[in-house]
Design a protein around this motif. Structure first.
Motif, PDB file in Angstrom:
ATOM      1  N   LYS A  38      -2.342   9.868   4.920  1.00 39.56           N
ATOM      2  CA  LYS A  38      -0.753   9.870   4.690  1.00 39.56           C
ATOM      3  C   LYS A  38      -0.172   8.503   4.896  1.00 39.56           C
ATOM      4  CE  LYS A  38       3.445  11.418   6.907  1.00 39.56           C
ATOM      5  NZ  LYS A  38       3.834  10.907   8.086  1.00 39.56           N
ATOM      6  N   ASP A  39      -0.838   7.842   5.739  1.00 44.97           N
ATOM      7  CA  ASP A  39      -0.288   6.433   6.109  1.00 44.97           C
ATOM      8  C   ASP A  39      -0.593   5.395   5.021  1.00 44.97           C
ATOM      9  OD1 ASP A  39       0.843   7.624   8.420  1.00 44.97           O
ATOM     10  OD2 ASP A  39      -0.748   7.160   9.784  1.00 44.97           O
ATOM     11  N   GLU A  40      -2.081   5.475   4.607  1.00 44.05           N
ATOM     12  CA  GLU A  40      -2.460   4.758   3.587  1.00 44.05           C
ATOM     13  C   GLU A  40      -1.766   4.897   2.266  1.00 44.05           C
ATOM     14  OE1 GLU A  40      -6.768   5.058   2.863  1.00 44.05           O
ATOM     15  OE2 GLU A  40      -6.964   4.682   5.016  1.00 44.05           O
ATOM     16  N   ILE A  41      -1.291   6.223   1.824  1.00 43.92           N
ATOM     17  CA  ILE A  41      -0.584   6.444   0.521  1.00 43.92           C
ATOM     18  C   ILE A  41       0.834   5.771   0.781  1.00 43.92           C
ATOM     19  CG2 ILE A  41       0.497   8.256  -0.771  1.00 43.92           C
ATOM     20  CD1 ILE A  41      -2.254   9.804  -0.559  1.00 43.92           C
ATOM     21  N   GLY A  42       1.445   6.215   1.895  1.00 40.96           N
ATOM     22  CA  GLY A  42       2.855   5.517   1.971  1.00 40.96           C
ATOM     23  C   GLY A  42       2.838   4.034   2.123  1.00 40.96           C
ATOM     24  N   ALA A  43       1.824   3.419   2.398  1.00 34.87           N
ATOM     25  CA  ALA A  43       1.742   1.992   2.459  1.00 34.87           C
ATOM     26  C   ALA A  43       1.458   1.304   1.255  1.00 34.87           C
ATOM     27  CB  ALA A  43       0.870   1.342   3.735  1.00 34.87           C
ATOM     28  N   MET A  44       0.923   2.040   0.453  1.00 32.10           N
ATOM     29  CA  MET A  44       0.179   1.788  -0.779  1.00 32.10           C
ATOM     30  C   MET A  44       0.956   0.725  -1.879  1.00 32.10           C
ATOM     31  SD  MET A  44      -1.651   4.222  -3.599  1.00 32.10           S
ATOM     32  CE  MET A  44      -0.385   4.407  -4.781  1.00 32.10           C
ATOM     33  N   SER A  45       0.426   0.192  -2.333  1.00 32.87           N
ATOM     34  CA  SER A  45       1.308  -0.777  -3.700  1.00 32.87           C
ATOM     35  C   SER A  45       0.062  -1.504  -4.502  1.00 32.87           C
ATOM     36  CB  SER A  45       2.233  -1.803  -3.180  1.00 32.87           C
ATOM     37  OG  SER A  45       1.620  -3.164  -2.498  1.00 32.87           O
ATOM     38  N   VAL A  46       0.122  -1.429  -5.674  1.00 34.23           N
ATOM     39  CA  VAL A  46      -0.547  -1.957  -6.587  1.00 34.23           C
ATOM     40  C   VAL A  46       0.131  -2.790  -7.553  1.00 34.23           C
ATOM     41  CG1 VAL A  46      -2.080  -1.437  -8.488  1.00 34.23           C
ATOM     42  CG2 VAL A  46      -1.915   0.074  -6.592  1.00 34.23           C
ATOM     43  N   THR A  47      -0.546  -4.280  -7.648  1.00 33.60           N
ATOM     44  CA  THR A  47       0.213  -5.248  -8.335  1.00 33.60           C
ATOM     45  C   THR A  47      -0.847  -5.358  -9.511  1.00 33.60           C
ATOM     46  OG1 THR A  47       1.062  -6.165  -6.303  1.00 33.60           O
ATOM     47  CG2 THR A  47       0.952  -7.786  -8.413  1.00 33.60           C
ATOM     48  N   VAL A  48      -0.068  -5.256 -10.915  1.00 34.17           N
ATOM     49  CA  VAL A  48      -0.736  -5.496 -11.915  1.00 34.17           C
ATOM     50  C   VAL A  48      -0.067  -6.649 -12.766  1.00 34.17           C
ATOM     51  CG1 VAL A  48      -1.678  -4.322 -14.191  1.00 34.17           C
ATOM     52  CG2 VAL A  48      -1.753  -3.285 -12.180  1.00 34.17           C
ATOM     53  N   SER A  49      -0.667  -7.302 -13.415  1.00 31.49           N
ATOM     54  CA  SER A  49      -0.092  -8.613 -14.237  1.00 31.49           C
ATOM     55  C   SER A  49      -0.664  -8.590 -15.696  1.00 31.49           C
ATOM     56  CB  SER A  49      -0.459  -9.973 -13.850  1.00 31.49           C
ATOM     57  OG  SER A  49      -0.008 -10.002 -12.540  1.00 31.49           O
ATOM     58  N   SER A  50       0.285  -8.817 -16.698  1.00 35.68           N
ATOM     59  CA  SER A  50      -0.246  -8.871 -18.029  1.00 35.68           C
ATOM     60  C   SER A  50      -1.512  -9.852 -18.126  1.00 35.68           C
ATOM     61  CB  SER A  50       1.068  -9.246 -19.070  1.00 35.68           C
ATOM     62  OG  SER A  50       1.555 -10.427 -18.730  1.00 35.68           O
ATOM     63  N   PRO A  51      -2.060  -9.683 -19.160  1.00 39.42           N
ATOM     64  CA  PRO A  51      -3.220 -10.875 -19.275  1.00 39.42           C
ATOM     65  C   PRO A  51      -2.824 -12.306 -19.498  1.00 39.42           C
ATOM     66  CG  PRO A  51      -3.605  -9.027 -20.762  1.00 39.42           C
ATOM     67  CD  PRO A  51      -2.332  -8.904 -20.347  1.00 39.42           C
ATOM     68  N   ASP A  52      -1.508 -12.553 -19.935  1.00 36.50           N
ATOM     69  CA  ASP A  52      -0.846 -13.822 -19.996  1.00 36.50           C
ATOM     70  C   ASP A  52      -0.170 -14.323 -18.623  1.00 36.50           C
ATOM     71  OD1 ASP A  52       1.286 -12.262 -20.397  1.00 36.50           O
ATOM     72  OD2 ASP A  52       1.701 -13.537 -22.229  1.00 36.50           O
ATOM     73  N   ARG A  53       0.036 -13.308 -17.604  1.00 36.29           N
ATOM     74  CA  ARG A  53       0.810 -13.379 -16.483  1.00 36.29           C
ATOM     75  C   ARG A  53       2.219 -13.822 -16.695  1.00 36.29           C
ATOM     76  NH1 ARG A  53      -2.946 -11.792 -13.266  1.00 36.29           N
ATOM     77  NH2 ARG A  53      -4.596 -12.925 -12.967  1.00 36.29           N
ATOM     78  N   ALA A  54       2.566 -13.322 -17.772  1.00 33.74           N
ATOM     79  CA  ALA A  54       3.949 -13.347 -18.166  1.00 33.74           C
ATOM     80  C   ALA A  54       4.729 -12.234 -17.530  1.00 33.74           C
ATOM     81  CB  ALA A  54       4.209 -13.051 -19.697  1.00 33.74           C
ATOM     82  N   VAL A  55       4.274 -11.111 -17.201  1.00 35.40           N
ATOM     83  CA  VAL A  55       4.882  -9.858 -16.652  1.00 35.40           C
ATOM     84  C   VAL A  55       3.992  -9.507 -15.327  1.00 35.40           C
ATOM     85  CG1 VAL A  55       5.985  -7.723 -16.787  1.00 35.40           C
ATOM     86  CG2 VAL A  55       6.014  -9.284 -18.671  1.00 35.40           C
ATOM     87  N   THR A  56       4.744  -9.343 -14.160  1.00 33.96           N
ATOM     88  CA  THR A  56       3.782  -8.727 -13.134  1.00 33.96           C
ATOM     89  C   THR A  56       4.734  -7.391 -12.610  1.00 33.96           C
ATOM     90  OG1 THR A  56       3.074 -10.737 -12.437  1.00 33.96           O
ATOM     91  CG2 THR A  56       2.962  -9.038 -10.770  1.00 33.96           C
ATOM     92  N   VAL A  57       4.075  -6.422 -12.379  1.00 31.76           N
ATOM     93  CA  VAL A  57       4.642  -5.214 -11.961  1.00 31.76           C
ATOM     94  C   VAL A  57       4.012  -4.743 -10.689  1.00 31.76           C
ATOM     95  CG1 VAL A  57       5.142  -2.759 -12.659  1.00 31.76           C
ATOM     96  CG2 VAL A  57       5.299  -4.415 -14.299  1.00 31.76           C
ATOM     97  N   VAL A  58       4.684  -4.266  -9.684  1.00 33.42           N
ATOM     98  CA  VAL A  58       4.262  -3.521  -8.473  1.00 33.42           C
ATOM     99  C   VAL A  58       4.762  -2.104  -8.511  1.00 33.42           C
ATOM    100  CG1 VAL A  58       4.367  -3.611  -5.989  1.00 33.42           C
ATOM    101  CG2 VAL A  58       4.618  -5.675  -7.191  1.00 33.42           C
TER     102      VAL A  58
END
Length: 195
Positions: A38-58
């Motif tokens: 529960k604690d790990e899921i609550g603190a979880m975040s994933v950062t993904v960037s587009s191949p050209d690094r133009a867009v980053t989403v968390v």
């Protein structure tokens, strides 16, 4: 009643108590694993960037998008291209968050759970890729976080739960002893043996 039958009864009771202790310990371990999950899921975040690094989403728990960052360079292209890059990156971040969350659940529940396999199968079908390819990404996506050992009982010797409170606690008042010439009481802590 013969003594041997009492001994057998005692042995049976001891065995039952041992089994109860084992079940309690397993229950405690499961509870600790679920709390950690529960604690790990609550603190979880994933950062993904587009191949050209133009867009980053968390993305966070449940695939919720927490932020979208667009670089200045991304604004140089067309609105359609930027929109497509944002949408694709959001989908990838949400999928990565779902895989991370499934991996955390899988780790907590152990081998008897198939949640990670089910998520990978669903994503493989949705994205037109293979489960093996997605499994490879799961290993790369997992954070390297040292796991705390599961509490095996009551050994908290290395834990200092009161460290913060002890610093704020005022010093104990000085205890004053009566002078030695006061003989109307017996001091059990007096090593001099005064009466």
């Amino acid at each position: 009643m013969a003594y041997g039958s009492h001994g057998d009864l005692v042995a049976q009771l001891q065995e039952k108590l041992r089994r109860i202790d084992e079940l309690k310990q397993k229950g405690d371990q499961r509870q600790a694993a679920l709390t950690r999950m529960k604690d790990e899921i609550g603190a979880m975040s994933v950062t993904v960037s587009s191949p050209d690094r133009a867009v980053t989403v968390v993305a966070g728990p449940g695939g919720g998008v927490q932020s979208v960052r667009v670089s200045d360079e991304a604004l140089q292209g067309s609105a359609i291209q930027l929109s497509s890059t944002i949408t694709t990156t959001i989908h990838e971040a949400v999928a990565a968050a779902a895989r991370r969350q499934a991996a955390i659940v899988q780790d907590a529940l152990g081998e008897r759970s198939t949640v990670l396999e089910q998520v990978l199968q669903t994503q493989a079908e949705a994205f037109g890729t293979s489960v093996a390819a997605l499994k490879a990404t799961v290993a790369d996506e997992r954070p390297v976080v040292p796991q705390r050992p599961i509490d095996q009982g009551a050994d908290f010797a290395e834990e200092d739960f009161l460290a913060d409170q002890q610093q704020a606690r005022p010093a104990r008042p000085e205890v004053r002893r009566r002078p030695a010439e006061d003989d109307d009481f017996l001091d059990p802590f007096d090593e001099g043996g005064h009466r």
